[in-house]
Design a protein around this motif. Structure first.
Motif, mmCIF file in Angstrom:
data_model
loop_
_atom_site.group_PDB
_atom_site.id
_atom_site.type_symbol
_atom_site.label_atom_id
_atom_site.label_comp_id
_atom_site.label_asym_id
_atom_site.label_seq_id
_atom_site.Cartn_x
_atom_site.Cartn_y
_atom_site.Cartn_z
ATOM 1 N N ASP A 163 -10.621 0.521 3.014
ATOM 2 C CA ASP A 163 -8.726 0.040 2.855
ATOM 3 C C ASP A 163 -8.559 -1.289 2.970
ATOM 4 O O ASP A 163 -9.184 -2.188 4.263
ATOM 5 C CB ASP A 163 -8.220 0.976 3.903
ATOM 6 C CG ASP A 163 -7.056 0.452 3.207
ATOM 7 O OD1 ASP A 163 -6.266 1.157 2.566
ATOM 8 O OD2 ASP A 163 -5.948 -0.656 4.071
ATOM 9 N N GLU A 164 -8.687 -2.211 1.852
ATOM 10 C CA GLU A 164 -8.504 -3.487 1.698
ATOM 11 C C GLU A 164 -6.958 -3.531 2.582
ATOM 12 O O GLU A 164 -7.358 -5.053 2.917
ATOM 13 C CB GLU A 164 -8.291 -3.855 -0.065
ATOM 14 C CG GLU A 164 -6.162 -3.615 0.079
ATOM 15 C CD GLU A 164 -5.966 -4.268 -1.524
ATOM 16 O OE1 GLU A 164 -5.731 -5.289 -1.721
ATOM 17 O OE2 GLU A 164 -6.021 -3.520 -2.388
ATOM 18 N N HIS A 165 -6.111 -3.073 2.770
ATOM 19 C CA HIS A 165 -5.045 -3.664 4.184
ATOM 20 C C HIS A 165 -5.750 -3.645 4.990
ATOM 21 O O HIS A 165 -5.726 -5.033 6.067
ATOM 22 C CB HIS A 165 -3.727 -2.936 3.755
ATOM 23 C CG HIS A 165 -3.415 -3.297 2.570
ATOM 24 N ND1 HIS A 165 -2.789 -4.462 2.128
ATOM 25 C CD2 HIS A 165 -3.002 -1.983 1.895
ATOM 26 C CE1 HIS A 165 -1.760 -4.201 1.146
ATOM 27 N NE2 HIS A 165 -2.173 -2.789 0.529
ATOM 28 N N ALA B 213 -8.041 -6.829 5.534
ATOM 29 C CA ALA B 213 -7.533 -7.913 5.830
ATOM 30 C C ALA B 213 -6.666 -7.884 7.443
ATOM 31 O O ALA B 213 -6.631 -8.674 8.187
ATOM 32 C CB ALA B 213 -6.256 -8.409 4.856
ATOM 33 N N ILE B 214 -6.310 -6.534 7.784
ATOM 34 C CA ILE B 214 -6.066 -6.959 9.529
ATOM 35 C C ILE B 214 -6.529 -6.887 10.183
ATOM 36 O O ILE B 214 -6.592 -7.661 11.136
ATOM 37 C CB ILE B 214 -4.917 -5.462 9.751
ATOM 38 C CG1 ILE B 214 -3.564 -5.298 8.720
ATOM 39 C CG2 ILE B 214 -4.561 -4.979 11.057
ATOM 40 C CD1 ILE B 214 -3.222 -4.072 8.933
ATOM 41 N N SER C 262 2.008 -8.834 8.601
ATOM 42 C CA SER C 262 2.208 -8.355 7.492
ATOM 43 C C SER C 262 2.491 -9.473 6.732
ATOM 44 O O SER C 262 2.244 -10.153 5.035
ATOM 45 C CB SER C 262 3.976 -8.087 7.863
ATOM 46 O OG SER C 262 4.308 -7.468 6.502
ATOM 47 N N CYS D 7 -1.391 -10.502 5.676
ATOM 48 C CA CYS D 7 -1.674 -9.819 4.789
ATOM 49 C C CYS D 7 -1.454 -9.950 3.635
ATOM 50 O O CYS D 7 -1.874 -8.291 2.852
ATOM 51 C CB CYS D 7 -2.190 -8.520 6.185
ATOM 52 S SG CYS D 7 -3.488 -8.605 6.868
ATOM 53 N N ASP D 8 -0.481 -10.111 3.410
ATOM 54 C CA ASP D 8 0.056 -10.039 1.985
ATOM 55 C C ASP D 8 0.571 -8.385 2.175
ATOM 56 O O ASP D 8 0.411 -7.690 1.072
ATOM 57 C CB ASP D 8 0.338 -10.681 1.255
ATOM 58 C CG ASP D 8 1.014 -10.492 -0.122
ATOM 59 O OD1 ASP D 8 2.589 -10.951 -0.140
ATOM 60 O OD2 ASP D 8 0.382 -10.574 -1.875
ATOM 61 N N ALA D 9 1.379 -7.507 3.145
ATOM 62 C CA ALA D 9 1.315 -6.403 3.038
ATOM 63 C C ALA D 9 2.491 -6.466 3.502
ATOM 64 O O ALA D 9 3.448 -6.928 4.284
ATOM 65 C CB ALA D 9 0.130 -5.205 3.124
ATOM 66 N N THR E 24 3.195 -0.394 5.480
ATOM 67 C CA THR E 24 1.573 -0.951 5.706
ATOM 68 C C THR E 24 1.423 -1.087 6.838
ATOM 69 O O THR E 24 0.260 -0.664 6.886
ATOM 70 C CB THR E 24 1.383 -1.403 4.051
ATOM 71 O OG1 THR E 24 1.581 -0.511 3.035
ATOM 72 C CG2 THR E 24 -0.435 -0.995 3.635
ATOM 73 N N VAL E 25 1.264 -2.017 7.827
ATOM 74 C CA VAL E 25 0.689 -2.429 8.864
ATOM 75 C C VAL E 25 0.830 -1.460 9.392
ATOM 76 O O VAL E 25 -0.187 -1.759 10.447
ATOM 77 C CB VAL E 25 1.180 -4.144 8.379
ATOM 78 C CG1 VAL E 25 1.357 -4.938 9.704
ATOM 79 C CG2 VAL E 25 1.062 -5.561 7.159
ATOM 80 N N ARG F 176 -1.665 1.039 9.511
ATOM 81 C CA ARG F 176 -3.474 0.871 9.214
ATOM 82 C C ARG F 176 -2.975 0.041 10.963
ATOM 83 O O ARG F 176 -4.240 0.926 11.157
ATOM 84 C CB ARG F 176 -3.605 -0.495 8.016
ATOM 85 C CG ARG F 176 -3.525 0.317 6.528
ATOM 86 C CD ARG F 176 -3.831 0.792 6.343
ATOM 87 N NE ARG F 176 -4.128 1.446 4.988
ATOM 88 C CZ ARG F 176 -3.021 1.666 4.251
ATOM 89 N NH1 ARG F 176 -1.548 2.089 4.652
ATOM 90 N NH2 ARG F 176 -3.221 1.592 2.993
#
Length: 102
Positions: free
Chosen positions: A4-6, A9-10, A25, A28-30, A34-35, A38
């Motif tokens: 998972d890309e998010h 990134a986290i 958030s 990670c531009d999410a 979503t954050v 995850r």
């Protein structure tokens, strides 16, 4: 989870410095939702650790730190094997880190 890309990134962001969900958030531009999803998954798997950032003004908040240090994927004789290594921090080290943050 690591596909998972998010989540990746986290983990990458939280490996540099402990960060709040809001900071993650933004970094990670999410979305915050979503954050948080995850964070729950990564924490449950032991890849992310939550601690409380204690502030003198009484406005405490959670911060997250990546514990994942290495992920290995090997292909041998037609079979994949994986190994995950996570950093563990004992209670004394966690207390020291919290104390230094005051």
């Amino acid at each position: 989870m690591l596909d998972d890309e998010h989540a990746r990134a986290i983990l990458a962001a939280a490996s540099r410095d402990p960060m709040s969900a809001t900071q993650l958030s933004e970094t990670c531009d999410a979305s915050t939702a979503t954050v948080y999803r995850r964070i729950d998954d990564l924490t449950e798997l032991g890849l992310l650790e939550e601690s409380i950032n204690v502030r003198s003004d009484g406005n405490h908040h959670s911060v997250y730190r990546a514990t994942l240090t290495q992920f290995t994927l090997e292909l041998d004789d037609g079979e994949f094997t994986t190994e995950v290594e996570c950093e563990t921090e004992d209670v004394a080290d966690r207390f020291t880190r919290m104390w230094e943050g005051l």
